[in-house]
Enzyme design. Structure first.
Site, PDB file in Angstrom:
ATOM      1  N   GLY A  95       0.828  -1.190   0.000  1.00  0.00           N
ATOM      2  CA  GLY A  95       0.000   0.000   0.000  1.00  0.00           C
ATOM      3  C   GLY A  95       0.869   1.249   0.000  1.00  0.00           C
ATOM      4  N   GLU A 131       2.377   5.116  -1.258  1.00  0.00           N
ATOM      5  CA  GLU A 131       2.931   5.752  -2.438  1.00  0.00           C
ATOM      6  C   GLU A 131       4.448   5.599  -2.464  1.00  0.00           C
ATOM      7  OE1 GLU A 131       1.181   9.580  -3.300  1.00  0.00           O
ATOM      8  OE2 GLU A 131      -0.610   9.066  -2.160  1.00  0.00           O
ATOM      9  N   TYR A 185      11.799   5.850  -0.782  1.00  0.00           N
ATOM     10  CA  TYR A 185      13.177   5.590  -1.190  1.00  0.00           C
ATOM     11  C   TYR A 185      13.864   4.696  -0.163  1.00  0.00           C
ATOM     12  CZ  TYR A 185      18.174   6.243  -1.830  1.00  0.00           C
ATOM     13  OH  TYR A 185      19.516   6.004  -1.981  1.00  0.00           O
ATOM     14  N   ILE A 210       7.380   2.564   8.753  1.00  0.00           N
ATOM     15  CA  ILE A 210       7.008   1.180   9.036  1.00  0.00           C
ATOM     16  C   ILE A 210       5.955   0.752   8.021  1.00  0.00           C
ATOM     17  CG2 ILE A 210       5.975  -0.405  10.722  1.00  0.00           C
ATOM     18  CD1 ILE A 210       6.948   1.545  12.920  1.00  0.00           C
ATOM     19  N   PHE A 241      10.573  -2.182   8.356  1.00  0.00           N
ATOM     20  CA  PHE A 241      10.818  -0.774   8.686  1.00  0.00           C
ATOM     21  C   PHE A 241      12.066  -0.278   7.966  1.00  0.00           C
ATOM     22  CE2 PHE A 241      13.501  -2.985  11.782  1.00  0.00           C
ATOM     23  CZ  PHE A 241      14.668  -2.242  11.752  1.00  0.00           C
ATOM     24  N   CYS A 296       6.073   8.753   0.744  1.00  0.00           N
ATOM     25  CA  CYS A 296       4.919   8.155   1.419  1.00  0.00           C
ATOM     26  C   CYS A 296       3.661   8.998   1.295  1.00  0.00           C
ATOM     27  CB  CYS A 296       5.234   7.886   2.895  1.00  0.00           C
ATOM     28  SG  CYS A 296       6.657   6.804   3.142  1.00  0.00           S
TER      29      CYS A 296
END
Length: 275
Positions: free
Chosen positions: A95, A97, A100, A163, A176, A194
């Site tokens: 899930g 976006e 890096y 995480i 993580f 994210c």
């Protein structure tokens, strides 16, 4: 009932993303196969099963990974832009976006049997977040900002750690990522990590510099050893190095290490501005 020891492995060189992903899937299959004889697995059967709980601690070679929330056109445009930086680009099934991973950042993949441990998914995520906060505060004396978002923050706009877990039939994968040195930051600056538009990546090194704390250079290998020990403390069990006694998993790990050895060097910063 006492938990089994967690077996950990620290990779000496940064790993390409896809072989590391394949390694997780291979270990997941080994774990699932060990308990296939009893469906659904009873707690008694699980306690008799032989598969180990594994913790992989590593750095990745520079890579951007995209999540499922982005549409095909957006992904194609992003891929063409980011590949110019010198990093890999990989579309994933997780899930969220784009984010890096790369050198200077510790990535942890806990591959645990939560059902056998008697731990719920949410508790697993909370334990990981607690571990990372303790690592930042107790190990490095860096204050943590309490955010409504999952992860570890230095301020409301600076994120130190992310995480992202996947749980299938009680078996975990992914994990993580925590920025130790500032090497990852210029790579993060190329994306809205994210999907948090108002948040930028920070590192333990950059947080220390903001606090005017000048210490010795951070040793990624030593930091991973500390994190491994803390996993044992947070989960209330022994932590032991993976050994050749776990032959199938050991061989799979060594195969990925050989791929990393042959991969050569990597760019330390984006090749050029890609905005």
């Amino acid at each position: 009932m006492a938990l089994r020891p967690i077996l950990y492995h620290i990779f000496p060189k940064p790993l390409p993303y896809l072989p590391a992903l394949a390694l997780q899937e291979r270990i997941h299959s080994i774990q699932a196969r060990s308990r296939d004889h009893d469906k659904p697995p009873s707690q008694t059967a699980l306690q008799m099963s032989t598969h180990p709980d594994i913790l992989l601690l590593l750095e990745h070679r520079p890579v951007y990974t995209a999540g499922r929330r982005q549409d095909a056109q957006e992904l194609d445009e992003e891929r063409r832009r980011l590949e110019k930086s010198g990093a890999e680009w990989v579309a994933t099934q997780r899930g969220g976006e784009t984010t890096y991973h790369g050198p200077g950042q510790i990535v942890g993949y806990p591959l645990f049997d939560l059902t056998r441990m008697g731990i719920r998914t949410r508790d697993h995520v909370c334990r990981t977040q607690t571990l990372l906060k303790n690592f930042v505060q107790q190990r490095h004396h860096v204050p943590v900002y309490e955010s409504a978002h999952t992860g570890v923050f230095f301020s409301d706009t600076e994120k130190l750690a992310s995480i992202g877990m996947q749980v299938r039939h009680g078996l975990t994968s992914h994990g993580f990522a925590i920025n130790i040195t500032s090497e990852p930051l210029s790579w993060f600056n190329q994306v809205v990590a994210c999907g948090l538009a108002d948040v930028r990546a920070a590192s333990i090194q950059s947080a220390k510099e903001k606090s005017n704390e000048k210490g010795q250079e951070l040793d990624i290998l030593q930091e991973r050893k500390v994190l491994a020990k803390m996993y044992g403390e947070v989960y209330g069990t022994e932590i032991e190095p993976l050994s050749p006694q776990q032959e199938e998993i050991w061989d799979a790990v060594k195969e990925v290490e050989e791929i990393a050895n042959k991969a050569g060097g990597w760019p330390r910063a984006p090749v050029r501005s890609i905005n």
